[in-house]
Design an enzyme around this catalytic site. Structure first.
Site, PDB file in Angstrom:
ATOM      1  CG  ASP A  66      -7.683   4.723   7.130  1.00  0.00           C
ATOM      2  OD1 ASP A  66      -7.204   5.470   7.998  1.00  0.00           O
ATOM      3  OD2 ASP A  66      -8.356   5.131   6.168  1.00  0.00           O
ATOM      4  CD  GLU A  72     -14.785  16.521   2.561  1.00  0.00           C
ATOM      5  OE1 GLU A  72     -14.179  17.401   3.185  1.00  0.00           O
ATOM      6  OE2 GLU A  72     -14.248  15.444   2.245  1.00  0.00           O
ATOM      7  N   GLY A 114      -0.361   4.414   0.249  1.00  0.00           N
ATOM      8  CA  GLY A 114      -1.182   5.531   0.714  1.00  0.00           C
ATOM      9  C   GLY A 114      -0.318   6.373   1.640  1.00  0.00           C
ATOM     10  CG  PHE A 115      -1.914   9.822   3.605  1.00  0.00           C
ATOM     11  CD1 PHE A 115      -1.270  11.007   3.286  1.00  0.00           C
ATOM     12  CD2 PHE A 115      -3.230   9.656   3.219  1.00  0.00           C
ATOM     13  CE1 PHE A 115      -1.930  12.009   2.598  1.00  0.00           C
ATOM     14  CE2 PHE A 115      -3.902  10.656   2.536  1.00  0.00           C
ATOM     15  CZ  PHE A 115      -3.251  11.829   2.225  1.00  0.00           C
ATOM     16  N   GLY A 116       0.292   6.033   4.843  1.00  0.00           N
ATOM     17  CA  GLY A 116       1.128   5.234   5.737  1.00  0.00           C
ATOM     18  C   GLY A 116       2.309   4.629   4.995  1.00  0.00           C
ATOM     19  N   GLY A 156       0.828  -1.208   0.000  1.00  0.00           N
ATOM     20  CA  GLY A 156       0.000   0.000   0.000  1.00  0.00           C
ATOM     21  C   GLY A 156       0.858   1.252   0.000  1.00  0.00           C
ATOM     22  CB  VAL A 203      -1.071  -7.706  -1.619  1.00  0.00           C
ATOM     23  CG1 VAL A 203      -0.829  -8.683  -0.481  1.00  0.00           C
ATOM     24  CG2 VAL A 203       0.231  -7.065  -2.063  1.00  0.00           C
TER      25      VAL A 203
END
Ligand SMILES: Cc1cc2nc3c(=O)[nH]c(=O)nc-3n(C[C@H](O)[C@H](O)[C@H](O)COP(=O)(O)OP(=O)(O)OC[C@H]3O[C@@H](n4cnc5c(N)ncnc54)[C@H](O)[C@@H]3O)c2cc1C
Length: 453
Positions: free
Chosen positions: A299, A170, A13-15, A11, A79
């Site tokens: 997450d 939003e 993403g941010f992590g 992954g 994966v």
């Protein structure tokens, strides 16, 4: 190089990205695997869904983000599982061995066991989701205009957003803005400003993770934009073109789902029990119990703070966890010249989340911000939101483009990415049908009869 320990990161993403960057100078070989070739800046997905920004402005190729780190290889692939005994990550056509594994596969939507609702009320998690929402919203106006131009009775447009968390708020706020401003003068047979926007929240208030005064302020700001807010209201069914609240059937030209989050199904493949949302409980150092060489972050992880409260599924948690795990592995490898074994790990530091505050945008010059005991609403909160999101957006080009787009939209109210691509089917709309092969001649509707000679 090849004798260096291998860290596999699932992954980007941010992590995952932050873990890779924190490890970039360590004596390791890093393999980042992601099913996509790009990183998505999820906090701005709603801008793509509401035609304010284009996908390329909130995403960046993973390969290009990590290109200066020579010890990082990027593989695009899905994966599918893990063999923790053999230290292997599985993909459909290959396996990748690791000495350390970081799983940062994020989360998706939860329809609370009603996955059949998804086609009628898409959620917002990926670029593809955002484009589908944009397609439906813009298509609804086009179909309504065409119907009205044939002289048929104008169908009222109802947009229903389910879920009053930051994403629902939003979406609802920005949709209201589009209807009242961006589209207001462009149609001849319908009036987009008459579109009814309803935000439904099951709990007693919107933005439930914020302080109560900010929830109230968010509701007021939404109402100011013309959104109807219904709290303590549960959706009991979703079908094509309608949402049910108990016995009441509400027509929904477009329904959007912003109500539930479920962690990536990869969590269950790690062999430990997961919580109700599919998150993987981790230890204080973010490793799996009994597997010190395997970390779960972002997450997908059920990590707790010092008081035992679950950390929220937000970008700063994933970023800080990625950095923490990257540094921890780097230091451990530097201490040990041999490959790690389960007896090499010793005492490890505890991950501590530094909460710098929360920001939620509602619309133009409308937002709420919570920095500890300081609570701000309205224009100043919105400016802080703008500043933080431009600052954290990946890539200088994107920052510059988004800044220019926002400045332009602020002055003109325009939304530049109003493209309807793909199908012209809107679930529940009478005259729109899914693409199908048929010999039948479609019935012809007359738009503007010719003036008699
Ligand atoms: C619409 C929306 C708005 C948000 N707004 C905010 C906000 O304003 N502020 C905030 O702080 N947070 C916000 N968040 C939350 C924030 O984006 C997440 O907390 C953050 O992205 C989590 O980072 P992560 O690294 O755990 O996962 P993600 O960023 O989701 O990354 C997961 C990565 O794993 C990849 N992946 C998943 N499964 C596989 C697989 N099987 N094989 C290969 N790759 C896989 C995905 O392609 C993805 O690149 C928002 C989220 C959404 C959806």
């Amino acid at each position: 190089m090849t004798s260096r320990p291998r860290v596999v990161i699932v992954g980007a993403g941010f992590g995952g990205l932050n873990a890779a960057q924190a490890l970039a100078k360590a004596p390791v070989q890093i393999t980042v695997i992601d099913r996509k070739n790009f990183h998505t800046f999820q906090p701005l997905l709603y801008q793509v869904a509401t035609a304010g920004l284009s996908p390329g402005e909130i995403a960046a190729p993973i390969r290009s983000i990590l290109r200066s780190h020579k010890n990082v290889e990027v593989l695009m692939g899905e994966v599918t599982g893990f063999d923790l005994e053999r230290r292997i990550v599985e993909t459909p056509d290959a396996v990748v061995g690791y000495d350390y594994l970081i799983v940062a596969a994020g989360a998706g939507h939860s329809y609370f066991g009603h996955e059949d609702w998804e086609p009628f009320a898409p959620g917002l998690k990926t670029i593809e989701d955002a484009l589908e929402i944009r397609r439906r919203v813009l298509l609804a106006f086009e179909l309504a205009e065409r119907q009205a131009a044939t002289g048929e009775r104008e169908s009222p447009l109802n947009f229903v957003v389910v879920g009053g968390g930051p994403t629902g708020v939003e979406l609802a706020g920005t949709l209201a803005e589009i209807c009242r401003h961006a589209l207001a003068h462009e149609f001849r047979s319908i009036d987009p400003a008459r579109t009814h926007i309803l935000l439904i929240e099951g709990g007693p208030r919107v933005l439930p993770t914020y302080a109560e005064d900010l929830s109230r302020s968010a509701e007021d700001q939404l109402r100011g934009l013309g959104v109807e807010v219904r709290t303590s209201t549960l959706v009991t069914q979703v079908e094509a073109g309608a949402v049910h609240l108990g016995d009441t059937r509400l027509p929904a030209t477009v329904a959007l789902w912003a109500a539930g989050v479920a962690a990536s199904p990869l969590g269950k493949k790690l062999g430990t029990p997961v919580d109700r949302a599919g998150r993987v409980p981790v230890q204080a150092d973010l490793s799996l119990p009994g597997r010190p060489e395997v970390f779960v972050i972002g997450d997908l992880a059920a990590a707790k703070d010092e008081q035992g409260a679950l950390l929220p599924g937000v970008a700063p948690v994933a970023i800080q966890q990625g950095k923490f795990v990257g540094q921890l592995i780097g230091q451990e490898i530097e201490r040990s010249s041999t490959h790690p074994t389960s007896t090499d790990f010793g005492a490890r530091p505890t991950f501590r989340y530094w909460d710098k505050g929360s920001l939620a945008t509602i619309g133009r010059a409308a937002a709420v911000a919570q920095f500890g005991t300081i609570h701000i609403s309205g224009f100043v909160a919105w400016l802080s939101w703008l500043f933080v999101h431009i600052l954290f957006l990946i890539g200088f080009r994107n920052r510059l483009l988004v800044f220019i787009q926002w400045a332009w939209s602020y002055v003109t109210y325009e939304r530049g990415a109003r493209l309807i691509t793909g199908s012209t089917y809107l679930p529940g709309w009478t005259h729109s049908t899914p693409a199908q092969v048929t010999d039948e001649k479609p019935s012809t509707q007359e738009i503007h009869t010719p003036t008699p000679k």
